[in-house]
Design a protein around this motif. Sequence first.
Motif, PDB file in Angstrom:
ATOM      1  N   VAL A   4       0.842  -1.200   0.000  1.00  0.00           N
ATOM      2  CA  VAL A   4       0.000   0.000   0.000  1.00  0.00           C
ATOM      3  C   VAL A   4       0.875   1.246   0.000  1.00  0.00           C
ATOM      4  O   VAL A   4       0.607   2.218  -0.712  1.00  0.00           O
ATOM      5  N   ASP A   5       1.937   1.222   0.795  1.00  0.00           N
ATOM      6  CA  ASP A   5       2.849   2.355   0.883  1.00  0.00           C
ATOM      7  C   ASP A   5       3.489   2.665  -0.477  1.00  0.00           C
ATOM      8  O   ASP A   5       3.632   3.821  -0.852  1.00  0.00           O
ATOM      9  N   GLN A   6       3.846   1.624  -1.233  1.00  0.00           N
ATOM     10  CA  GLN A   6       4.513   1.812  -2.520  1.00  0.00           C
ATOM     11  C   GLN A   6       3.541   2.119  -3.653  1.00  0.00           C
ATOM     12  O   GLN A   6       3.942   2.562  -4.712  1.00  0.00           O
ATOM     13  N   SER A   7       2.262   1.872  -3.435  1.00  0.00           N
ATOM     14  CA  SER A   7       1.286   2.080  -4.503  1.00  0.00           C
ATOM     15  C   SER A   7       0.771   3.524  -4.501  1.00  0.00           C
ATOM     16  O   SER A   7       1.056   4.306  -3.596  1.00  0.00           O
ATOM     17  N   SER A   8      -0.030   3.825  -5.504  1.00  0.00           N
ATOM     18  CA  SER A   8      -0.608   5.167  -5.596  1.00  0.00           C
ATOM     19  C   SER A   8      -1.981   5.241  -4.934  1.00  0.00           C
ATOM     20  O   SER A   8      -2.590   6.304  -4.914  1.00  0.00           O
ATOM     21  N   ILE A   9      -2.472   4.119  -4.377  1.00  0.00           N
ATOM     22  CA  ILE A   9      -3.782   4.156  -3.737  1.00  0.00           C
ATOM     23  C   ILE A   9      -3.692   4.835  -2.376  1.00  0.00           C
ATOM     24  O   ILE A   9      -2.656   4.807  -1.731  1.00  0.00           O
ATOM     25  N   ASP A  10      -4.791   5.481  -1.971  1.00  0.00           N
ATOM     26  CA  ASP A  10      -4.822   6.181  -0.688  1.00  0.00           C
ATOM     27  C   ASP A  10      -5.519   5.371   0.392  1.00  0.00           C
ATOM     28  O   ASP A  10      -5.321   5.597   1.575  1.00  0.00           O
ATOM     29  N   GLY A  38     -13.624 -12.682   9.727  1.00  0.00           N
ATOM     30  CA  GLY A  38     -14.048 -11.799  10.799  1.00  0.00           C
ATOM     31  C   GLY A  38     -13.060 -10.703  11.136  1.00  0.00           C
ATOM     32  O   GLY A  38     -13.280  -9.923  12.053  1.00  0.00           O
ATOM     33  N   ILE A  39     -11.960 -10.606  10.413  1.00  0.00           N
ATOM     34  CA  ILE A  39     -10.965  -9.560  10.633  1.00  0.00           C
ATOM     35  C   ILE A  39     -11.137  -8.531   9.520  1.00  0.00           C
ATOM     36  O   ILE A  39     -11.242  -8.890   8.352  1.00  0.00           O
ATOM     37  N   LYS A  40     -11.182  -7.273   9.879  1.00  0.00           N
ATOM     38  CA  LYS A  40     -11.278  -6.206   8.884  1.00  0.00           C
ATOM     39  C   LYS A  40     -10.056  -5.315   9.029  1.00  0.00           C
ATOM     40  O   LYS A  40      -9.788  -4.807  10.100  1.00  0.00           O
ATOM     41  N   LEU A  41      -9.315  -5.161   7.952  1.00  0.00           N
ATOM     42  CA  LEU A  41      -8.101  -4.355   7.924  1.00  0.00           C
ATOM     43  C   LEU A  41      -8.364  -3.180   6.998  1.00  0.00           C
ATOM     44  O   LEU A  41      -8.707  -3.375   5.837  1.00  0.00           O
ATOM     45  N   ILE A  42      -8.238  -1.967   7.519  1.00  0.00           N
ATOM     46  CA  ILE A  42      -8.427  -0.757   6.724  1.00  0.00           C
ATOM     47  C   ILE A  42      -7.133   0.035   6.794  1.00  0.00           C
ATOM     48  O   ILE A  42      -6.658   0.343   7.878  1.00  0.00           O
ATOM     49  N   MET A  43      -6.561   0.338   5.637  1.00  0.00           N
ATOM     50  CA  MET A  43      -5.344   1.135   5.584  1.00  0.00           C
ATOM     51  C   MET A  43      -5.643   2.406   4.807  1.00  0.00           C
ATOM     52  O   MET A  43      -6.171   2.344   3.704  1.00  0.00           O
ATOM     53  N   LYS A  44      -5.321   3.525   5.408  1.00  0.00           N
ATOM     54  CA  LYS A  44      -5.447   4.818   4.742  1.00  0.00           C
ATOM     55  C   LYS A  44      -4.091   5.486   4.852  1.00  0.00           C
ATOM     56  O   LYS A  44      -3.477   5.469   5.901  1.00  0.00           O
ATOM     57  N   LYS A  45      -3.646   6.046   3.759  1.00  0.00           N
ATOM     58  CA  LYS A  45      -2.358   6.721   3.836  1.00  0.00           C
ATOM     59  C   LYS A  45      -2.504   8.156   3.374  1.00  0.00           C
ATOM     60  O   LYS A  45      -3.390   8.495   2.602  1.00  0.00           O
ATOM     61  N   ASN A  46      -1.624   8.970   3.879  1.00  0.00           N
ATOM     62  CA  ASN A  46      -1.566  10.379   3.504  1.00  0.00           C
ATOM     63  C   ASN A  46      -0.276  10.582   2.734  1.00  0.00           C
ATOM     64  O   ASN A  46       0.679   9.844   2.899  1.00  0.00           O
ATOM     65  N   ASN A  47      -0.237  11.645   1.918  1.00  0.00           N
ATOM     66  CA  ASN A  47       1.039  11.899   1.260  1.00  0.00           C
ATOM     67  C   ASN A  47       2.015  12.438   2.291  1.00  0.00           C
ATOM     68  O   ASN A  47       1.650  12.791   3.399  1.00  0.00           O
ATOM     69  N   LEU A  48       3.289  12.517   1.965  1.00  0.00           N
ATOM     70  CA  LEU A  48       4.317  12.884   2.931  1.00  0.00           C
ATOM     71  C   LEU A  48       4.064  14.224   3.606  1.00  0.00           C
ATOM     72  O   LEU A  48       4.292  14.380   4.794  1.00  0.00           O
ATOM     73  N   ALA A  49       3.568  15.212   2.878  1.00  0.00           N
ATOM     74  CA  ALA A  49       3.317  16.531   3.472  1.00  0.00           C
ATOM     75  C   ALA A  49       2.253  16.427   4.556  1.00  0.00           C
ATOM     76  O   ALA A  49       2.383  17.004   5.621  1.00  0.00           O
ATOM     77  N   GLU A  50       1.208  15.682   4.290  1.00  0.00           N
ATOM     78  CA  GLU A  50       0.150  15.524   5.280  1.00  0.00           C
ATOM     79  C   GLU A  50       0.614  14.702   6.473  1.00  0.00           C
ATOM     80  O   GLU A  50       0.223  14.969   7.594  1.00  0.00           O
TER      81      GLU A  50
END
Length: 170
Positions: free
Chosen positions: A14-20, A28-40
């Motif tokens: 996720v970190d290397q991709s362009s997705i946010d 039964g496990i839910k994993l949610i990853m949200k990333k911000n750009n470096l400035a944020e």
Amino acid sequence: MLKVQEIRELIRLVDQSSIDEFTFENEGIKLIMKKNNLAEVRELSASLPVQVINTALPQAEQKPVEVSTPNVETKIEAPVITNPETAEEAKLHTITSPMVGTFYNAPSPGAEPYVKIGSPVTKETIVCIVEAMKLFNEIEADVEGEIAEILVEEGQLVEFGQPLFSVKVK
């Protein structure tokens, strides 16, 4: 359940991709990853944009464990066993499908099934066949115990990682 290496690999991808934002659900496990750009990220360094919440055990306490990488921060909440019913469930091992294919509980149509509920199994016991691209793959128990539950039906299409059996571990 996801292993630490698998979670780290997902975070890295996720970190290397362009997705946010990335969401993953399994058993039964839910994993949610949200990333911000470096400035944020520099501005919001105290935030924890990623959470894993175990919804399979709502009666269990949740205890946070933190893992981080340079651009993605993660918070994982794992259940803490607090009652005897949950402790009994913790002794269950889930045999999952190692591939996508069709589930068969017997070596051929009309034959006795490999295992039934209550059948004793060892690490080498064949519990079923998963057919993928005309190849019949024998699936072993990989644990010693007793079959507690069969989670799929004969001839059912199964996904990679889908639970097939619950085994009461000795």
